[in-house]
Every structure is written in C-alpha cells, then in structure tokens.
Write an enzyme that holds these catalytic residues in place. Structure first.
Site, PDB file in Angstrom:
ATOM      1  N   LYS A 172     135.399  -9.811  -0.475  1.00  0.00           N
ATOM      2  CA  LYS A 172     134.372 -10.652   0.125  1.00  0.00           C
ATOM      3  C   LYS A 172     134.984 -12.049   0.250  1.00  0.00           C
ATOM      4  O   LYS A 172     134.941 -12.848  -0.674  1.00  0.00           O
ATOM      5  CB  LYS A 172     133.114 -10.678  -0.746  1.00  0.00           C
ATOM      6  CG  LYS A 172     131.818 -11.033   0.003  1.00  0.00           C
ATOM      7  CD  LYS A 172     131.788 -12.419   0.617  1.00  0.00           C
ATOM      8  CE  LYS A 172     131.643 -13.493  -0.439  1.00  0.00           C
ATOM      9  NZ  LYS A 172     131.534 -14.861   0.235  1.00  0.00           N
ATOM     10  N   GLY A 203     129.823 -12.260   3.647  1.00  0.00           N
ATOM     11  CA  GLY A 203     128.467 -12.406   3.130  1.00  0.00           C
ATOM     12  C   GLY A 203     128.331 -13.668   2.314  1.00  0.00           C
ATOM     13  O   GLY A 203     129.326 -14.302   1.928  1.00  0.00           O
ATOM     14  N   ASP A 204     127.114 -14.043   2.039  1.00  0.00           N
ATOM     15  CA  ASP A 204     126.809 -15.178   1.181  1.00  0.00           C
ATOM     16  C   ASP A 204     127.046 -14.734  -0.267  1.00  0.00           C
ATOM     17  O   ASP A 204     126.445 -13.768  -0.739  1.00  0.00           O
ATOM     18  CB  ASP A 204     125.354 -15.586   1.400  1.00  0.00           C
ATOM     19  CG  ASP A 204     124.947 -16.815   0.594  1.00  0.00           C
ATOM     20  OD1 ASP A 204     125.600 -17.118  -0.428  1.00  0.00           O
ATOM     21  OD2 ASP A 204     123.958 -17.467   0.971  1.00  0.00           O
ATOM     22  N   GLY A 205     127.910 -15.464  -0.964  1.00  0.00           N
ATOM     23  CA  GLY A 205     128.250 -15.072  -2.325  1.00  0.00           C
ATOM     24  C   GLY A 205     127.054 -14.981  -3.250  1.00  0.00           C
ATOM     25  O   GLY A 205     127.004 -14.116  -4.131  1.00  0.00           O
ATOM     26  N   VAL A 208     125.441 -11.396  -2.175  1.00  0.00           N
ATOM     27  CA  VAL A 208     126.180 -10.147  -2.386  1.00  0.00           C
ATOM     28  C   VAL A 208     127.050 -10.167  -3.644  1.00  0.00           C
ATOM     29  O   VAL A 208     127.442  -9.102  -4.133  1.00  0.00           O
ATOM     30  CB  VAL A 208     127.048  -9.805  -1.157  1.00  0.00           C
ATOM     31  CG1 VAL A 208     126.170  -9.596   0.063  1.00  0.00           C
ATOM     32  CG2 VAL A 208     128.099 -10.877  -0.891  1.00  0.00           C
ATOM     33  N   GLY A 209     127.342 -11.344  -4.177  1.00  0.00           N
ATOM     34  CA  GLY A 209     128.141 -11.409  -5.394  1.00  0.00           C
ATOM     35  C   GLY A 209     127.526 -10.632  -6.546  1.00  0.00           C
ATOM     36  O   GLY A 209     128.205  -9.824  -7.196  1.00  0.00           O
ATOM     37  N   GLU A 247     139.223 -17.252 -11.919  1.00  0.00           N
ATOM     38  CA  GLU A 247     140.045 -18.458 -11.735  1.00  0.00           C
ATOM     39  C   GLU A 247     139.103 -19.502 -11.181  1.00  0.00           C
ATOM     40  O   GLU A 247     138.657 -19.414 -10.034  1.00  0.00           O
ATOM     41  CB  GLU A 247     141.211 -18.162 -10.779  1.00  0.00           C
ATOM     42  CG  GLU A 247     142.324 -19.202 -10.879  1.00  0.00           C
ATOM     43  CD  GLU A 247     142.164 -20.336  -9.899  1.00  0.00           C
ATOM     44  OE1 GLU A 247     141.652 -21.391 -10.335  1.00  0.00           O
ATOM     45  OE2 GLU A 247     142.526 -20.197  -8.731  1.00  0.00           O
ATOM     46  N   CYS A 281     142.326 -26.461  -6.938  1.00  0.00           N
ATOM     47  CA  CYS A 281     141.774 -26.420  -8.290  1.00  0.00           C
ATOM     48  C   CYS A 281     142.720 -27.006  -9.329  1.00  0.00           C
ATOM     49  O   CYS A 281     142.288 -27.479 -10.372  1.00  0.00           O
ATOM     50  CB  CYS A 281     141.392 -24.988  -8.653  1.00  0.00           C
ATOM     51  SG  CYS A 281     142.738 -23.807  -8.419  1.00  0.00           S
ATOM     52  N   GLU A 381     134.824 -32.165 -11.398  1.00  0.00           N
ATOM     53  CA  GLU A 381     135.801 -31.810 -10.381  1.00  0.00           C
ATOM     54  C   GLU A 381     135.261 -32.258  -9.026  1.00  0.00           C
ATOM     55  O   GLU A 381     134.244 -31.756  -8.558  1.00  0.00           O
ATOM     56  CB  GLU A 381     136.048 -30.305 -10.378  1.00  0.00           C
ATOM     57  CG  GLU A 381     137.111 -29.882  -9.375  1.00  0.00           C
ATOM     58  CD  GLU A 381     137.371 -28.390  -9.373  1.00  0.00           C
ATOM     59  OE1 GLU A 381     138.518 -27.984  -9.159  1.00  0.00           O
ATOM     60  OE2 GLU A 381     136.411 -27.624  -9.595  1.00  0.00           O
TER      61      GLU A 381
END
Length: 479
Positions: A172, A203-205, A208-209, A247, A281, A381
């Site tokens: 994804k 998809g939108d995380g 669907v995540g 991560e 990151c 961050e």
C-alpha cells in the site's frame, strides 16, 4: 495527466471495488493537478491479501536460484526505466530531478535490489549445529505500507528482501506518490514475478491500514511512517500476534566537537539537513556546537543556507524543491512560527515562500540558533528544511541533550579524529551514527531506538524481518 485508477492484484491490473473514491494528485511545485489516483477500501485490501495468501505456498518453495534470477531481472528492467522513475518522483513529490531524483531517489530503488541479490547469494538459509538443522524460512504474507518522502527507496527496501526470502506481499504505497509505485509494479510484472506474489493497491492509510494490520492471513506488517501510524499498526496487529517492523520518525542530533573542522562540519550539516527539502527521517535536524564557537558556526550556517537554490525541481541548478504536499507544507510553516514565538534566534529563512516563488509548496530553508531543549523545534520532527542549532559547554552536556529525545533513529558526529568521534557515537542512543560526514551503507542495518521504530531494514540483516527460524532435531547423522 497521469491516471492511477487500477490496482495490481493477482498478477493483473484490476478495477477497484465498488465505492472507491478518486483523489487528485497535485504537482507540489505548481499546485496544479498532475493526475488522479483511486483510493481503495477494505474489500480491495481483502482481495490483495487473498491473492498473496494463495500464492505463498508455491512461491515459498521456489529454489533460491529462481529467486536470484527474478531479482536480477528486476534490476535489469529497473535500470532501463531509471529516468522514467526519476521523472515520476519529481512530478509526484517535488524532488529536484538532476540533484536528487535520479542520482539518489531512483538510484536507491535499484541499489536495494542489487544489495538484496548479493546478500541472498551468501545468506545461510540452512545451517547445521550438531545433529540439528536450523532453517530460515519465509515468514508468509507481508503487508507493506510506505510513505511519500522517499517513495521508491522505501518500497524497494521492503520488496527486495521479501522476494529474496520467498515471501508474498501486499504493498500500500502513499497516495501522495502514486506514479513511481505504478512503474515499480509494471517492472515486477515484466520481470516475471508470479501472479499473487506481489500485489499493490492505493488507499488511505487510516482506512486500509487497520485492515491489513489485523488481517488473520497477514503474517507480518512492515510500515515506514509516523510514530502515530506505527502505534496504530501495532495496536491492530496485536490480537493476531503477527510480526511488526516499524521505521518511524527521527530528530537526529549532529554533534560537532571542539576539535572538528568547523567550516566543513557546519557546511555538511546544513546541506544534509536541507537535502530532500528536509523530508528525511534521518535528517540531522539538531546541530550541537561548542558555545565558544557559536558565533562562527552561526555565520557559516547562514552563508551556506543563503547559497541554496530553491525553485523549479526540473531546473538544472535547483538544490531544494518544494514540500511534497500541502498538509506537510502547512505543518512546517506552523513549526517555523513556533520557533520564532518561543524565542529561538532566526539566522535565515522564516515563514512563507522564498522570494520570487508565488506558487507551489516552497518553504524557505530556515536555520534557528540559541535554542533550548524545551523548545518545540528541538522536540518535534518538523520534516521540512529547518535546522536548529544548540550550543553546549562540554561534550557531556551535548550527549545528554542529544539523547533527551523520544526518537533515536540516526546521529552525526564530527571530531578531529575518528577515535574521538567513535567514542561519542557509542554513547548515543540511536540505531545509526555517521562519523565525519560518512555516507550511508546499503548493506548495513537501517533502523532506530525508542519511538523511531522496531526492527531493521537493508542488507543481510534486513532479511531477518522476513524470515522465521525452524529447528529440525535429528536431521543430521550422529557423529
């Protein structure tokens, strides 16, 4: 106009399930619509997982030499389409084409496959200990959720070891960076990856995540993203006791020792921070300099920042492109304003767009100084072209402050000798440390401590995330 309104499931491009929405993709340099992407839902996730599950039994038993041939085929095709991949990355997330998209962003995708190919040739998938044979076997169906900031890098560093070890997968990718992922799927298809081994849908995380993380037929979830997203994946995966590799974010410290070449160290620190418009990151966002040399360091940092060329990512001289999307641009602007309001000294940059840029999500490369540990710009961050300088009286103070963070992804140390730099590095609570400007090593583990994640990617150690261990007792004859 690019159109990404099909999903790659079961070895073919298929239409989304009923109810899928269509999202416009904006070119971050122009704010103009560059294409569209379909956003699938739970039904699409279910179909992709089912295809991967059906393919696992066969693919997991393929001989290593067949998997090596597959990796080599992907490398050859990726190399042929390198310019196309680089162009897509510039279009979707704004990385400067000549300075970053081709030599770094697209290159990293190919490099991860080459690294996995070499590692697989030597990896001990089987070994004996006395009469016991110890087997390393594919973990199963892997769900992969990847971000927009290094889109192909993050895809390849997951897919390559999964293919090498015999796993099947559902990818994804970020809906903000759909074009390079589409090309990647085409490359794998042309390379002959068996149907169902690799599946991809957009998809939108947030939607669907949780479906992927909680699915009983998913054996492992690998996510690169925010700490909040990592927590969500962990919660949703908990009930089915599946493996989770994360991560996540970073707020990496860059400690410049008294003995360091200050000009070289500060220059490298500023340029590294501003690379990829600060959207990495592991970016060195907190710079520590001796208080006795603060004025000098500030002058160097301001001069380096002023020389950066911000603008059209397709320009030959451009070094810093736009922020990848409007949501992130607005966050960066809020945090720059927070730095000003909390009393940090603004050396260069600030809120708003650079002069002469009226459109696009361009942020001014910004350097703050004389920050204190409690300031927002030292804690959060930012994920934009913002560097914060913090003076220290002695190295003990610098190390304490560097470690006083929720994150622990990477670190940077500059010193007069490698031995001195190494001594400081050993005391940093981070998964990686760069000494005296050293670059990354694709064969070395990539990952962090604390809220920067769980597990390691890249190289041989990255294989571990995709392997289970089986002990077969009495497998060898008694000596």
């Amino acid at each position: 106009m690019k159109t990404c309104q099909s999903f790659y499931i079961g070895g073919a491009w298929t239409e989304p399930a009923a109810g899928a929405t269509v999202m416009e993709v904006l070119n971050p340099a122009t704010e103009q619509v560059s294409g569209t992407v379909a956003l699938g839902g739970p039904e699409d996730a279910q179909r992709a997982v089912a295809a991967a599950h059906a393919a696992f039994d066969g693919f997991s038993r393929t001989p290593l030499n067949e998997r090596l041939e597959l990796l080599a085929a992907v490398c050859a095709l990726f190399e042929k389409r390198m310019d196309e991949v680089a162009d897509a990355i510039t279009e979707e997330m704004g990385a400067p084409l000549a300075a970053l998209s081709k030599p770094a962003q697209a290159f990293m995708g190919l490099a991860h496959f080459k690294t996995a190919l070499e590692a697989a040739r030597e990896y001990p998938f089987e070994r004996t200990r006395g009469t016991t044979r110890i087997l390393r076997e594919p973990v199963g169906v892997c769900a992969m959720i990847t971000p927009w900031n290094w889109p192909i890098n993050q895809i390849a560093c997951k897919v390559a070891p999964a293919l090498a070890t015999g796993c099947t997968m559902v990818l994804k990718p970020s809906e903000f960076a759909p074009y390079s992922a589409w090309i990647f799927a085409e490359i794998l298809h042309e390379a002959g990856v068996p149907a169902g081994v690799f599946n991809m849908f957009y998809g939108d995380g947030a939607v669907v995540g949780p479906v992927l993380a909680s699915h009983p037929l998913v054996d492992m979830v690998s996510l690169t993203g925010s700490t909040r997203a990592g927590a969500s994946v962990s919660h949703n995966a908990a009930d089915s006791i599946k493996r989770v590799s994360l991560e996540l974010g970073g707020k990496s410290a860059n400690i410049i020792c008294e003995s360091a070449d200050l000009t070289r160290a500060v220059t490298h620190g500023v340029r590294s921070m501003m690379s990829n418009t600060g959207q990495s990151c592991n970016a060195p966002s907190r710079m520590y300099v001796p208080a006795s040399r603060l004025d000098e360091a500030e002058k160097i940092a301001a001069q380096v920042c002023a020389r950066l060329v911000v603008g059209d990512p397709r320009g030959d001289r451009t070094g810093v492109g736009p922020i990848a999307n409007q949501r992130q641009y607005e966050r960066v602007q809020r945090l720059i304003q927070a730095g000003i309001e909390e009393g940090a000294s603004l050396l260069c940059g600030g809120p708003g767009r650079p002069e002469g840029l009226e459109r696009g999500f361009f942020a001014k490369p910004t350097v703050f100084s004389r920050a204190t540990d409690g300031m927002t710009i030292m804690r959060e961050e930012i994920f934009g072209p913002v560097l914060t300088i913090r003076p220290y009286e002695d190295i003990e103070e610098a190390i304490r402050s560097a470690n006083d963070s929720l994150y622990g992804l990477s670190g940077y140390v500059y010193a007069g000798t490698v031995d001195e730099a190494r001594a400081v590095a050993k005391r940093l609570r981070t998964g990686m440390v760069h000494l005296n400007g050293a670059s990354i090593d694709l064969a070395a583990p990539f990952g962090g401590y604390k809220q920067s994640g769980i597990g390691r990617e890249w190289g041989e150690v990255g294989f571990e995330e995709f392997l289970e261990t089986k002990s077969v007792y009495g497998s060898e004859p008694v000596a």
